[in-house]
Design an enzyme around this catalytic site. Structure first.
Site, PDB file in Angstrom:
ATOM      1  CD  GLU A 171       1.014  28.516  -8.231  1.00  0.00           C
ATOM      2  OE1 GLU A 171       1.757  27.708  -8.801  1.00  0.00           O
ATOM      3  OE2 GLU A 171       0.697  29.594  -8.742  1.00  0.00           O
ATOM      4  CE  LYS A 218       1.702  23.684  -9.604  1.00  0.00           C
ATOM      5  NZ  LYS A 218       2.526  24.789  -9.115  1.00  0.00           N
ATOM      6  CD  GLU A 267       6.194  24.017  -3.634  1.00  0.00           C
ATOM      7  OE1 GLU A 267       6.232  24.941  -4.471  1.00  0.00           O
ATOM      8  OE2 GLU A 267       6.430  22.822  -3.932  1.00  0.00           O
ATOM      9  NE  ARG A 320       8.807  18.529  -4.855  1.00  0.00           N
ATOM     10  CZ  ARG A 320       8.543  17.805  -5.938  1.00  0.00           C
ATOM     11  NH1 ARG A 320       8.281  18.400  -7.089  1.00  0.00           N
ATOM     12  NH2 ARG A 320       8.534  16.485  -5.874  1.00  0.00           N
ATOM     13  CE  LYS A 374       2.490  21.312 -13.334  1.00  0.00           C
ATOM     14  NZ  LYS A 374       3.645  22.211 -13.522  1.00  0.00           N
ATOM     15  CE  LYS A 391       0.344  25.596 -12.571  1.00  0.00           C
ATOM     16  NZ  LYS A 391       1.441  26.449 -13.055  1.00  0.00           N
ATOM     17  CE  LYS A 410       1.371  14.863  -5.010  1.00  0.00           C
ATOM     18  NZ  LYS A 410       2.271  15.005  -3.839  1.00  0.00           N
ATOM     19  CG  PHE A 461       4.121  17.049  -1.131  1.00  0.00           C
ATOM     20  CD1 PHE A 461       4.928  16.213  -1.882  1.00  0.00           C
ATOM     21  CD2 PHE A 461       4.228  18.412  -1.329  1.00  0.00           C
ATOM     22  CE1 PHE A 461       5.820  16.713  -2.798  1.00  0.00           C
ATOM     23  CE2 PHE A 461       5.112  18.933  -2.241  1.00  0.00           C
ATOM     24  CZ  PHE A 461       5.917  18.075  -2.983  1.00  0.00           C
ATOM     25  CD  GLU A 468      -0.757  16.059  -2.069  1.00  0.00           C
ATOM     26  OE1 GLU A 468       0.086  16.879  -2.506  1.00  0.00           O
ATOM     27  OE2 GLU A 468      -0.442  14.949  -1.606  1.00  0.00           O
TER      28      GLU A 468
END
Length: 983
Positions: free
Chosen positions: A489, A319, A387, A324, A511, A513, A494, A429, A317
């Site tokens: 981002e 970010k 989000e 949040r 995460k 990045k 997941k 999500f 996905e």
């Protein structure tokens, strides 16, 4: 029955109890007055800080820790201190501990509104309350609390510590030398009032009350509570756990400290299953994503998502750069549309006032009035996790998080949907609750199916966040390239087989990045135009700098644009102590305090033309008297925080360019030209990448090998990764595997064969035969009675294979047996030999720890010599979203490095390379041999470059000296390699 004083205190704190009694019919009542406010720090905070053996805040340095506890570990001592205070409260006050709890962990108290007071606002109030001259040194000392000691000589030791600075000022003019008489109930009532008032006069009145009733130490702790910056040496998890075994669980599902204290005041009463689940219109603590550990090692990241032979899928996905948010919806016939909404942020802040409580078209909501069509009629109630982002309709693109609240307020006040401008967009999500059913025990794949049936996307208002299903780590890089191109981002990976776990940062979500990938970096030479003072250990000195671009580097003295700069970015990461000292030494005496009323005309900051004050530095410096720094970054992004309306994303200092004059720094025109060239090269590489991808043949699908037994053919079970670790060894596997996961005897045999071992089906007299069992069957018990062979648990097989995979580039070897972990049955004569393979705590000398659970088990067996309730979740929360998150953590210095140490006959080099080898390993790096093809750094004596590397090593590693490793370790950060590069 409560005495009269206790009843008065309760009335003052909670008001009339009718509503509370209905909501909490069994809530506890205190029998006596609450303890004095000062008891919190004299009996709790100061002793806790003493037990950590760290420097305490200035207001807490005069008292000694608890006596008679020298035989306790720090962890035991802290628990003892908290338990003792709670026991005293129960004995002297009663069972309502909520008044004390909300002052102990004020950041978790959502019943009290925010005060709207930060450091400078509190300083202004204290200046007026104490009636000191606003131009005095003490007044300036509090207002400029980040500044070093000069000219505020009394403030030298507290630069960066606002409460400590206040203590120094207040201690010289306190009205009470002794501890005050205010109780905890008195303070709570006054703080409730402070959170409700909106005028400065009312705030001053309340602070005067505190000032007349408290001494300087009490005032200092009060300020820490208002700022919600306690740092008392114990986490909220520790405090909640001591209060009640189920306290943390209830807090995770409710985010309600009052409920935790009032429903769990009796430790003998435990929660049942229904009370530990999330509920409608109760804010819960959401699941969080783990940080990427192996930088760029996508295959290892994917392995942490626990793929199985039958299901190796994982989801990718984007970010999102937003806030949040959880959305709750329930039936409420009294409201327009028949539904009531609740919105809460990750920090449990209620946002229903902003995004809407109902479908009311005229109610002035920023979101709910537009999403009436999002929920089918059969959806009675629901909880969504997602989000909240800002979407620019004109650009048709997400914009930065900093614009969210402005966009939401604008949308709330707007009465029409004109399809332009910026608006809040809720990207969903996860679905965690649907039609009275808690979905958190269900796996993510099933929750997303529920989400797809229960929610319909409303264009640019409420949308289901898309994901990409992948089966190989090779799918990550193309997706990451896409988000980098869009200045996003990053990514979140997941595990679709995972349940939702409240208030945990675990490896089911990871995460990734783009700032972790050096290939997207750029190096720019810019001039320093401003400085920011740090806090904590960097208090009193510049910890970060504002850099700018020259407007016209050809301008001459006297021209309006001479020395003029536009602010461009802030940088604070990558500086060593020597770098800071060099900047300080070369610019000393040239800095000027920034006056917001009279800003320098040669430096323009971001913001609107009439008020350019964004990212305002504490001090500024003329470019002609300043320095040029070389910095690198992940990418360039748009931002209204800087005058350029562009800034560097995650900038990092590389080196001082003392060889360059200020006129040689980058100008606006030069930067825009560099940016255009970089974008053109990036597009060309993307095209080449796509062409190369299209040329590659599709990977062949390899079928599982078939096993023939008699006249029947079966699919062979998955045999795991292939190595030759067991070559030359013979195995007699007697039973299935039971722990830590179940595997059949056939699966274990296939695993051994795949890794070079030989399988036999009956016992032999061969003493080198490895007997494997995990169940005490009759034939296993018979073998034990004969006392002829050691029997090994199947987990030893897995440990050997895992270690062979981990030690990339190292010679493979089977692990020695560990008595407790590996041996199902151990001959008496071998016990002493096998015990030599582990330390006194059972930790292996040769095997890496396999899992977090094993580490926890190992630590539980060790004597409590060190801090043991460290809150990794809290520090991760703190670091999340900040640049240079792991700066200063030495265990992460060399993450994503594969280092090869050159061979040399120099005896000095032998000692240096061994020390550097240890630094790299301790810092999270990998030391490899020359056969490993992905070497990132070659550490060699001066003058020796790539000697010793096999031909084909690609890409060619950076050749650095021992001094680079040593400097990185000393500074606690990875300094730039070019300063220590031989080649």
């Amino acid at each position: 029955m409560p005495d009269a004083d206790a009843s008065k205190e309760e009335l003052r704190m909670y008001g009339e109890g009718t509503e509370l009694d209905e909501k909490y019919p069994h809530r506890p009542h205190n029998l006596h007055k609450t303890l004095p406010f000062h008891s919190l720090f004299t009996e709790l905070f100061n002793p806790l800080l003493d037990s950590t053996k760290k420097n305490r805040p200035p207001a807490a340095r005069r008292r000694q820790g608890p006596q008679g506890q020298s035989n306790l570990s720090p962890h035991e001592a802290r628990r003892h201190i908290i338990e003792k205070y709670i026991a005293k409260w129960r004995k002297d006050v009663g069972h309502d501990f909520y008044p004390a709890m909300r002052l102990m962990i004020p950041e978790k108290d959502r019943d009290r509104a925010m005060y709207g007071l930060k450091e400078k606002a509190i300083a202004k109030l204290l200046i007026k309350v104490t009636r000191i001259d606003k131009d005095s040194d003490d007044a300036k000392s509090m207002m400029n609390w980040k500044l070093p000691g000069q000219p505020y000589k009394s403030a030298t030791s507290t630069a960066g510590d606002f409460a400590g600075r206040c203590f120094e000022v207040l201690s010289k003019r306190q009205l009470k030398a002794q501890l005050g008489s205010m109780t905890i109930a008195d303070v709570n009532a006054a703080l409730d009032e402070l959170s409700q008032v909106g005028t400065e006069d009312r705030q001053i009145s309340i602070f005067k009350k505190f000032y007349r009733s408290m001494n300087a130490e009490e005032m200092t702790w009060l300020i820490r509570m208002i700022l919600r910056q306690m740092k008392i040496g114990a986490t909220e998890k520790t405090i909640l756990d001591i209060w009640h075994p189920d306290a943390e669980t209830l807090f995770n599902v409710s985010s309600n400290l009052r409920r935790v204290c009032w429903e769990l005041y009796d430790t003998k009463l435990r929660l049942d299953g229904g009370e530990t689940a999330i509920t409608l219109m109760q804010c819960f603590q959401p699941q969080l994503a783990a940080f990427q550990k192996q930088v760029g090692s996508f295959d290892k990241i994917v392995s942490r998502l626990k793929p199985t032979p039958d299901d190796d899928a994982f989801w990718i996905e984007e970010k999102l750069d937003g806030e949040r948010m959880q959305l709750h919806m329930i039936d409420d016939p009294s409201l327009p549309g028949g539904k009531r909404f609740g919105f809460w942020s990750r920090k449990a802040k209620d946002y229903a006032y902003l995004y809407g409580e109902s479908f009311d078209l005229n109610g002035g909501s920023a979101l709910t009035r537009f999403i009436r069509d999002a929920f089918p009629s059969n959806v009675n109630n629901i909880i969504l996790d997602g989000e909240m982002i800002t979407w620019d309709m004109d650009l048709d693109h997400i914009v930065g998080f900093g614009t969210l609240k402005t966009a939401a307020i604008s949308e709330k006040e707007s009465r029409t949907d004109n399809g332009t401008g910026q608006r809040p967009l809720f990207r969903v999500f996860d679905c965690l609750y649907l039609n009275d059913t808690d979905l958190t025990p269900y796996v993510l794949r099933e929750r997303r199916k529920a989400l797809a049936t229960a929610v319909k996307s409303v264009h640019r208002r409420l949308e289901i966040h898309p994901y990409t299903e992948a089966h190989s780590h090779t799918a990550i890089e193309p997706e990451l390239r896409k988000v980098v191109a869009n200045a996003s981002e990053g990514l979140v990976l997941k595990n679709p087989r995972s349940m939702y776990r409240l208030n945990e940062r675990n490896e089911d979500w990871i995460k990734v990045k783009p700032e972790y990938m050096s290939e997207f970096g750029e190096s720019l030479d810019c001039v320093i135009i401003g400085g920011y003072f740090g806090s904590g250990h960097r208090g009193g000195a510049h910890s970060s700098f504002l850099c700018g671009l020259l407007v016209n580097k050809n301008a001459l003295p006297g021209d309006p644009d001479y020395e003029k700069c536009y602010s461009f970015f802030k940088v604070g990461g990558g500086f060593s102590k020597e770098d800071y000292a060099s900047v300080r030494g070369r610019t000393e005496g040239k800095w000027k305090d920034w006056d917001p009323k009279r800003p320098p005309h040669i430096i323009e900051l971001g913001g609107h033309a009439e008020n350019r004050q964004h990212e305002r530095p504490d001090q500024w410096i003329k470019p002609s008297e300043s320095l040029v720094v070389e910095c690198k970054a992940a990418s360039v992004e748009t931002s209204d925080k800087f005058r350029m309306t562009l800034t560097l994303r995650f900038p990092r200092f590389k080196q001082l360019r003392t060889d360059k004059k200020w006129q040689d720094a980058l100008s606006i025109d030069e930067f825009l030209e560099l940016k255009a060239n970089a974008e053109r090269e990036h597009n060309e590489k993307e095209k080449e990448f796509e062409i190369e991808q299209s040329r590659r043949k599709k990977a062949r699908t390899i079928k599982k090998p078939l096993v023939v037994v008699g006249n029947e053919t079966f699919d062979a079970p998955y045999a795991g990764p292939k190595t030759q670790i067991f070559e030359g060894l013979t195995f007699y596997i007697m039973t299935d595997q039971l722990h830590p996961e179940k595997k059949t005897k056939a699966e274990l045999e296939a695993l051994v064969k795949a890794n070079g071992g030989k399988i036999i089906q009956r016992e032999s007299n061969d003493k080198t035969m490895i007997v494997v069992a995990d169940r005490r069957l009759v034939k296993v018990s018979s073998l034990e009675k004969r006392d002829s062979h050691n029997i090994v648990k199947p987990i030893w097989i897995h440990d050997c294979i895992r270690q062979a995979e981990t030690d990339v580039g190292a010679p493979a070897f089977v692990l020695p047996f560990e008595p407790n972990r590996h041996m199902f049955y151990l001959l008496d004569g071998d016990l002493e030999d096998y015990e030599r393979h582990v330390d006194e705590n059972g930790d292996s000398y040769t095997r890496d720890i396999a899992s977090v659970d094993e580490l926890r088990q190992l630590l539980s067996l060790m004597p409590q010599k060190f801090e043991s309730d460290f809150d990794d979740g809290s520090i991760a929360d703190h670091l999340d979203g900040h640049e240079n998150s792991f700066d200063g953590l030495k265990s992460h210095i060399f993450s994503n490095t594969a280092v090869y140490f050159a061979e040399s006959n120099d005896p000095v080099w032998a000692l240096q390379s061994q020390l550097a080898n240890n630094y790299v390993r301790f810092g999270g790096g990998v030391v490899v041999d020359s056969k490993y093809k992905k070497i990132t750094h070659l550490v060699a004596p001066k003058g020796q470059h790539s000697a010793g590397l096999e031909i084909g090593t690609s890409p060619l590693p950076r050749t650095v000296g021992y001094e680079w490793v040593e400097k990185c370790w000393q500074e606690g950060t990875r300094v730039d390699e070019e300063r220590f590069q031989w080649g």
